[in-house]
Design a protein around this motif. Structure first.
Motif, short mmCIF file in Angstrom:
data_model
loop_
_atom_site.label_atom_id
_atom_site.label_comp_id
_atom_site.label_asym_id
_atom_site.label_seq_id
_atom_site.Cartn_x
_atom_site.Cartn_y
_atom_site.Cartn_z
N LYS A 19 1.91 -104.40 -20.06
CA LYS A 19 2.90 -104.15 -21.11
C LYS A 19 2.36 -104.43 -22.51
O LYS A 19 2.97 -103.99 -23.50
CB LYS A 19 4.18 -104.94 -20.86
CG LYS A 19 4.07 -106.46 -20.98
CD LYS A 19 5.43 -107.12 -20.71
CE LYS A 19 5.38 -108.62 -20.88
NZ LYS A 19 6.69 -109.26 -20.67
N ALA A 20 1.24 -105.13 -22.63
CA ALA A 20 0.66 -105.38 -23.95
C ALA A 20 -0.17 -104.20 -24.45
O ALA A 20 -0.55 -104.18 -25.63
CB ALA A 20 -0.22 -106.63 -23.89
N ASP A 333 9.54 -112.52 -22.19
CA ASP A 333 8.31 -112.36 -22.96
C ASP A 333 7.71 -113.67 -23.45
O ASP A 333 6.49 -113.81 -23.52
CB ASP A 333 8.60 -111.47 -24.19
CG ASP A 333 9.33 -110.20 -23.81
OD1 ASP A 333 8.75 -109.39 -23.08
OD2 ASP A 333 10.51 -110.06 -24.23
N TRP A 391 2.77 -112.30 -18.69
CA TRP A 391 1.85 -111.27 -19.17
C TRP A 391 0.66 -111.13 -18.23
O TRP A 391 0.00 -112.12 -17.91
CB TRP A 391 1.35 -111.63 -20.58
CG TRP A 391 2.47 -111.68 -21.57
CD1 TRP A 391 3.29 -112.74 -21.84
CD2 TRP A 391 2.93 -110.60 -22.39
NE1 TRP A 391 4.22 -112.39 -22.77
CE2 TRP A 391 4.02 -111.08 -23.14
CE3 TRP A 391 2.51 -109.28 -22.56
CZ2 TRP A 391 4.72 -110.27 -24.03
CZ3 TRP A 391 3.19 -108.49 -23.47
CH2 TRP A 391 4.28 -108.98 -24.19
N VAL A 394 -3.44 -110.34 -21.89
CA VAL A 394 -3.09 -110.96 -23.17
C VAL A 394 -4.16 -110.63 -24.21
O VAL A 394 -5.32 -111.01 -24.04
CB VAL A 394 -2.97 -112.50 -23.03
CG1 VAL A 394 -2.51 -113.12 -24.35
CG2 VAL A 394 -2.01 -112.88 -21.91
#
Length: 415
Positions: A19-20, A333, A391, A394
């Motif tokens: 998702k990053a 998050d 996460w 990162v």
């Protein structure tokens, strides 16, 4: 560790799983994407990032502190579950990696970690059967775990016998404290557990383990005194086990999270013929909340304090009433169990005031800040242990304080 396996993380292809990562990077490997020199502005929100300079500073600061104190360090890998960061810690002189359970241990073995300290009891027969196979396949692999009862010793011994164990599993007697977490509550019982270990052919008594962080949660005088009393009981147990001939020279004595490792050094550092091992894990990332307020290097146990290496980034998506803005990052998050995110600055505009008063799954309630819809706010975060698990990848920035930060690495996690 297996450096080749860690390096192979750079060949992982980026896609919608992370998702990053923006869609423009899909199909590229990690290395290919980093070669494009991506800027922070090309990443979406919400976002968790690390700061390269702060990570390096914290890594060296802790390594130097341990060397000066004469202590070993087996950082708690569960904080990040990031093999590349474990490799950096081992390269900086770490004695091993601490973990908490079989699933984390399987990740470590997948990346070739050879010395692991499990700060927990390993009683699952299926997992113990797997561990027996790992120990048989790699003579250089060392795994130490904890026990705090004769019943646990019996269960481990039974499972290890059933699995055909040939190498004894090394275990530590865990000493706890009233109101704490696991661990034997008194020295006499600890001695009984040690004798049970010594009598079990599948086990070898390798030392003593404990965790002082379960007995205090701040740096007030009473809390520091409670920690010291507990550590003194560990020292007493060590001397009793040595006096009974149950511990050999070089036995491991381990305590020390990221809040009271200076007291561990002061009380346990002088134990004769002991290998005193700290398990601090949060130091590498540090934070702008709980650990900033309690770290020994903030309280004066070192000349140089750690720096927070993690930040959250969230966009103002709504300003539905005067004095209230809703950010697009929340519990899914950012960490919130040891304090809510703290607004630090608005991208392109500088410092910002206000307070995050609550978080939902996908939103943070920012009150009293001079922000507009569309602004990107940098957040100070508290407690790295509950940041990384949200996460799988990162981004690492060259400098989170720069006007235009660049992405210089992507850290892969395995939770």
């Amino acid at each position: 560790m297996d450096r080749v396996r860690v390096a192979e993380l750079g060949q992982e292809r980026l896609d919608w799983r992370f998702k990053a990562v923006p869609a423009e990077a899909w199909g590229l490997t990690v290395r290919e994407y980093l070669a494009t020199g991506p800027a922070l502005d090309r990443l979406g929100t919400p976002l968790l990032t690390l700061d390269a300079g702060a990570l390096e500073h914290n890594l060296r600061t802790m390594a130097d502190w341990c060397a000066t104190a004469g202590l070993r360090l087996a950082p708690h890998g569960k904080t990040t579950m990031a093999p590349a960061l474990w490799q950096a810690q081992l390269d900086a002189g770490a004695w091993g990696i601490t973990l908490a359970n079989f699933s984390q241990l399987r990740v470590a073995r997948g990346f070739g970690v050879r010395r692991v300290l499990i700060a927990n009891a390993l009683l699952d027969p299926v997992g113990l059967g797997w561990l027996v196979a790992e120990l048989a396949a790699d003579p250089a692999f060392s795994c130490l775990s904890w026990v705090d009862s004769a019943a646990a010793v019996e269960l481990m011994d039974r499972a290890l016998r059933a699995a055909g164990a040939e190498r004894p599993v090394e275990v530590l007697v865990e000493l706890g404290g009233p109101g704490g977490r696991t661990g034997v509550r008194d020295l006499d019982t600890a001695l009984e557990v040690a004798r049970a270990i010594a009598a079990a052919p599948t086990l070898r008594l390798a030392g003593i383990g404990g965790y002082e962080g379960a007995l205090a949660h701040d740096a007030q005088a009473g809390s520091l005194a409670a920690v010291s009393r507990y550590l003194e009981r560990i020292a007493q147990l060590y001397h009793r086990l040595r006096g009974d001939g149950l511990l050999a020279d070089g036995a491991v004595v381990t305590a020390g999270g990221s809040a009271y490792f200076d007291q561990v050094a002061g009380v346990l550092g002088a134990l004769p013929q002991a290998e005193v091992v700290l398990r601090s894990g949060a130091y590498l990332v540090h934070d702008d909340g709980f650990y900033r307020g309690i770290s020994p290097l903030v309280r004066g146990a070192g000349a140089t304090a750690f720096r927070s290496a993690m930040h959250g980034w969230a966009r103002v998506g709504s300003a539905p009433e005067p004095g209230l803005a809703l950010l697009d990052g929340g519990k899914r998050d950012f960490p919130y169990d040891e304090g809510l995110p703290v607004p630090q600055l608005v991208r392109g505009r500088g410092a910002v005031g206000g307070t995050v008063t609550a978080v939902n799954d996908q939103h943070a309630f920012l009150r009293g800040a001079d922000v507009r819809v569309g602004d990107v706010v940098r957040l100070g975060l508290s407690h790295p242990c509950t940041a990384f698990d949200k996460w799988t990848l990162v981004p690492v920035l060259d400098d989170a304080d720069a006007a235009e930060p660049r992405v210089v690495d992507l850290v892969r996690t395995f939770f």
